[in-house]
Design a protein around this motif. Structure first.
Motif, PDB file in Angstrom:
ATOM      1  N   LYS A 162      -9.004  10.178   3.065  1.00 14.90           N
ATOM      2  CA  LYS A 162      -8.215  11.707   3.264  1.00 14.90           C
ATOM      3  C   LYS A 162      -8.812  12.568   2.337  1.00 14.90           C
ATOM      4  O   LYS A 162      -8.117  13.716   1.969  1.00 14.90           O
ATOM      5  CB  LYS A 162      -6.797  11.130   3.101  1.00 14.90           C
ATOM      6  N   ILE A 211       1.178   6.743  -6.904  1.00 12.75           N
ATOM      7  CA  ILE A 211       0.346   7.371  -7.214  1.00 12.75           C
ATOM      8  C   ILE A 211       0.442   8.921  -7.071  1.00 12.75           C
ATOM      9  O   ILE A 211       0.064   9.805  -7.630  1.00 12.75           O
ATOM     10  CB  ILE A 211      -1.026   6.962  -6.459  1.00 12.75           C
ATOM     11  N   LEU A 212       1.063   9.115  -5.865  1.00 14.98           N
ATOM     12  CA  LEU A 212       1.330  10.605  -5.367  1.00 14.98           C
ATOM     13  C   LEU A 212       2.383  11.170  -6.383  1.00 14.98           C
ATOM     14  O   LEU A 212       2.149  12.056  -6.752  1.00 14.98           O
ATOM     15  CB  LEU A 212       1.729  10.615  -4.077  1.00 14.98           C
ATOM     16  N   VAL A 240       0.910  -1.055   0.081  1.00 13.39           N
ATOM     17  CA  VAL A 240      -0.152   0.132   0.087  1.00 13.39           C
ATOM     18  C   VAL A 240       0.820   1.358  -0.092  1.00 13.39           C
ATOM     19  O   VAL A 240       0.494   2.207  -0.838  1.00 13.39           O
ATOM     20  CB  VAL A 240      -0.856   0.005   1.206  1.00 13.39           C
ATOM     21  N   ARG A 241       1.944   1.274   0.686  1.00 11.54           N
ATOM     22  CA  ARG A 241       2.892   2.589   0.893  1.00 11.54           C
ATOM     23  C   ARG A 241       3.569   2.614  -0.472  1.00 11.54           C
ATOM     24  O   ARG A 241       3.567   3.768  -1.054  1.00 11.54           O
ATOM     25  CB  ARG A 241       3.938   2.261   1.923  1.00 11.54           C
ATOM     26  N   THR A 270      -4.394  -5.198  -1.573  1.00  5.53           N
ATOM     27  CA  THR A 270      -3.390  -3.754  -1.807  1.00  5.53           C
ATOM     28  C   THR A 270      -4.379  -2.769  -2.312  1.00  5.53           C
ATOM     29  O   THR A 270      -4.476  -1.517  -1.815  1.00  5.53           O
ATOM     30  CB  THR A 270      -2.214  -3.872  -2.568  1.00  5.53           C
ATOM     31  N   ALA A 326      -8.197   4.302   2.125  1.00  7.25           N
ATOM     32  CA  ALA A 326      -7.069   5.388   2.544  1.00  7.25           C
ATOM     33  C   ALA A 326      -7.183   6.570   1.816  1.00  7.25           C
ATOM     34  O   ALA A 326      -7.307   7.547   2.377  1.00  7.25           O
ATOM     35  CB  ALA A 326      -5.385   4.983   2.440  1.00  7.25           C
ATOM     36  N   VAL A 327      -7.266   6.447   0.683  1.00  6.46           N
ATOM     37  CA  VAL A 327      -7.671   7.822  -0.342  1.00  6.46           C
ATOM     38  C   VAL A 327      -9.185   8.144  -0.113  1.00  6.46           C
ATOM     39  O   VAL A 327      -9.240   9.412   0.464  1.00  6.46           O
ATOM     40  CB  VAL A 327      -7.650   7.404  -1.993  1.00  6.46           C
ATOM     41  N   PHE A 360      -5.773   0.806  -0.499  1.00  8.47           N
ATOM     42  CA  PHE A 360      -5.390   2.047  -1.063  1.00  8.47           C
ATOM     43  C   PHE A 360      -6.504   2.840  -1.325  1.00  8.47           C
ATOM     44  O   PHE A 360      -6.552   4.049  -0.550  1.00  8.47           O
ATOM     45  CB  PHE A 360      -4.473   1.910  -2.339  1.00  8.47           C
ATOM     46  N   SER A 393       0.937   3.935  -2.983  1.00 11.54           N
ATOM     47  CA  SER A 393       0.732   5.418  -2.701  1.00 11.54           C
ATOM     48  C   SER A 393       1.628   6.244  -3.152  1.00 11.54           C
ATOM     49  O   SER A 393       1.330   7.297  -3.523  1.00 11.54           O
ATOM     50  CB  SER A 393       0.601   5.430  -0.920  1.00 11.54           C
ATOM     51  N   THR A 394       3.025   5.911  -3.089  1.00 12.56           N
ATOM     52  CA  THR A 394       3.961   6.823  -3.299  1.00 12.56           C
ATOM     53  C   THR A 394       3.870   6.741  -5.007  1.00 12.56           C
ATOM     54  O   THR A 394       4.160   7.844  -5.242  1.00 12.56           O
ATOM     55  CB  THR A 394       5.450   5.987  -3.039  1.00 12.56           C
TER      56      THR A 394
END
Length: 61
Positions: A58, A15-16, A8-9, A47, A54-55, A51, A12-13
């Motif tokens: 936030k 995607i960001l 997931v981390r 995963t 989490a999105v 994710f 996330s990285t």
């Protein structure tokens, strides 16, 4: 840290990093889609679901 959390981390990285390269105005909506050809119990799917949670937690709707 579990493999799922590491995945997931990492996702996330990525995607960001992609979202940061897109110069969108604050009123623009960015949609990211993720697909795979594996089963629903595969770690890629799990995963992606984590994710998405989490999105959703936030982002404002």
């Amino acid at each position: 840290m579990s493999t799922l959390h590491k995945s997931v981390r990492s996702l996330s990285t990525c995607i960001l990093a992609f979202a940061g390269s897109v110069h969108a105005q604050s009123t623009d909506k960015i949609i990211t889609k993720l697909g795979h050809t594996l089963g629903p119990d595969n770690h890629y799917q799990l995963t992606a679901l984590e994710f998405a949670k989490a999105v959703k937690a936030k982002t404002k709707r």
